[in-house]
Design an enzyme around this catalytic site. Structure first.
Site, PDB file in Angstrom:
ATOM      1  N   HIS A 186      41.229 -21.009 -36.328  1.00  0.00           N
ATOM      2  CA  HIS A 186      42.722 -21.410 -35.857  1.00  0.00           C
ATOM      3  C   HIS A 186      43.416 -22.299 -36.800  1.00  0.00           C
ATOM      4  CE1 HIS A 186      45.713 -21.605 -33.068  1.00  0.00           C
ATOM      5  NE2 HIS A 186      45.260 -21.749 -32.139  1.00  0.00           N
ATOM      6  N   HIS A 189      49.791 -22.991 -34.843  1.00  0.00           N
ATOM      7  CA  HIS A 189      50.555 -23.576 -33.899  1.00  0.00           C
ATOM      8  C   HIS A 189      50.519 -25.016 -33.560  1.00  0.00           C
ATOM      9  CE1 HIS A 189      49.465 -19.453 -31.607  1.00  0.00           C
ATOM     10  NE2 HIS A 189      50.379 -19.317 -32.520  1.00  0.00           N
ATOM     11  N   TYR A 191      48.287 -27.203 -34.739  1.00  0.00           N
ATOM     12  CA  TYR A 191      47.003 -27.666 -34.548  1.00  0.00           C
ATOM     13  C   TYR A 191      46.448 -28.405 -35.845  1.00  0.00           C
ATOM     14  CZ  TYR A 191      47.024 -26.175 -29.727  1.00  0.00           C
ATOM     15  OH  TYR A 191      47.766 -25.691 -28.763  1.00  0.00           O
TER      16      TYR A 191
END
Length: 398
Positions: A186, A189, A191
């Protein structure tokens, strides 16, 4: 250019696709979504049922963001993949999904500054590329269900950054031990990885900040570490260059996306094997993904960004963010993506693949239950098509 099927027909949302070594029977993907149903960060029977409900023969599922270390949490009750108890618990989920003939990847997640002392194991400040907090425009969900302001994070020193890449590597090994078919890193977004990529956040003056080359260094260290551990064909990456979620803004998102893609393409060439896929979030996610009242943004700008990145990436491409049935059908038919990941519609429709294929009515999702702790309500109690006669609404109203 649109992909051509063996019989000469253009691909559809419901046609088969070969994703590396994985044979998919359709192109509807379960997007990774935080659901806060794992007490003590351990998957339980509720997660087994949730993922199994959404599994189809030859279907592809991506788990919710899964903590790579005790410091990675940005929400309460999110699962981890950093200890043996979590690995054993995930095995039950994976085995049940595999029993239905589906493929499942674990999304490896560290939220960086998008956390709170209450979610950290020792009550310390969360780590990040920066010591700037997320603005008061955003709020963090607390263990008691209330919302709080994001605190000031602790800026990692230069020597502490590679240690985080090691955490991703170990988590990937754990995921494969749990039986997952692969992992999704990931990097989107707002992060941790995105906090290094975006120039609106990363103001570092060391080797991880400043130039685009330096800002891409951490994501590539993570990808290389994970590839070295489990093999490129089991590794994928998610990015969102044009998304400002959690203040993750960049002055040139098109160029940022191309820079990451250029490096991923080179890694694939150097190791002689392609990654499983690249997952990119549509720009409209920012305006529409968090509320029902936002607009979809500029279609022309979205098309420019997404098609440029799609053409540049040498491998399987997944899009997500605000897709309806029609938008998904058009994206695949026009060659803008290989696979389409659905989030909110998959929350309320465990049999979404069937409903989309039949163009059947969809259950309306209940946003208020997205992050609650109840193991059933708003989680596994949405009706299947054959059991539902009253609670569906037309696609046009979603």
């Amino acid at each position: 250019m649109a992909e051509t099927m063996p019989d000469g027909a253009a691909p559809s949302l419901f046609s088969p696709y070969k994703m590396g070594k994985f044979n998919l029977s359709h192109r509807v993907v379960l997007a990774p979504m935080t659901r806060c149903r794992a007490p003590n960060n351990i998957p339980n029977s509720a997660l087994v049922e949730y993922y199994t409900q959404r599994a189809t023969n030859g279907g592809f599922l991506i788990t919710e963001g899964t903590m790579i270390s005790p410091t990675a949490a940005g929400f309460p009750r999110v699962p981890g993949i950093f200890n043996k108890e979590q690995v054993q618990a995930w095995k039950k989920v994976v085995d049940s999904v595999h029993a239905k003939g589906a493929i499942i990847f674990c999304q490896l997640w560290h939220v960086g500054r998008a956390s709170h002392q209450a979610l950290q194991p020792s009550g310390t400040a969360p780590v990040s590329s920066t010591d700037k907090p997320i603005s008061k425009r955003w709020r963090v969900l607390m263990p008691d269900g209330s919302y709080a302001i994001y605190p000031k994070p602790r800026k990692l020193d230069t020597y502490g950054v590679p240690e985080l890449a090691e955490h991703y590597r170990l988590a990937a090994i754990n995921a494969i031990e749990a039986g997952f078919d692969g992992v999704e890193i990931h990097g989107a977004h707002g992060y941790l990885i995105d906090q290094f990529l975006k120039d609106g956040i990363n103001e570092r003056t060391d080797e991880y900040g400043g130039s685009l080359h330096n800002r891409c260094k951490f994501i590539m260290q993570v990808v290389q570490a994970v590839v070295s551990a489990v093999g490129a064909e089991r590794v994928s990456v998610r990015i969102s260059p044009a998304i400002d979620h959690l203040d993750a803004m960049d002055t040139d998102p098109l160029k940022l996306g191309l820079a990451v893609i250029e490096r991923l393409n080179k890694l694939q060439t150097d190791c002689g094997s392609k990654l499983a896929y690249l997952h990119v979030t549509q720009p409209r996610y920012t305006a529409y993904g968090q509320t029902e009242s936002g607009s979809h943004g500029s279609p022309d700008e979205e098309a420019l960004f997404m098609r440029t990145w799609r053409r540049a990436y040498q491998g399987t491409f997944i899009c997500s963010g605000g897709f309806t049935r029609q938008l998904g059908i058009e994206a695949v038919a026009d060659g803008d993506t290989d696979l389409v990941a659905y989030g909110r519609l998959f929350i309320s429709n465990p049999d979404l693949v069937l409903r989309l294929k039949l163009n059947a009515p969809l259950n309306k999702y209940k946003r208020a239950t997205f992050y609650t702790s109840d193991p059933v309500v708003g989680y596994t109690d949405y009706p299947f098509l054959e059991n539902d006669t009253e609670k569906t609404v037309p696609l046009s109203r979603l």
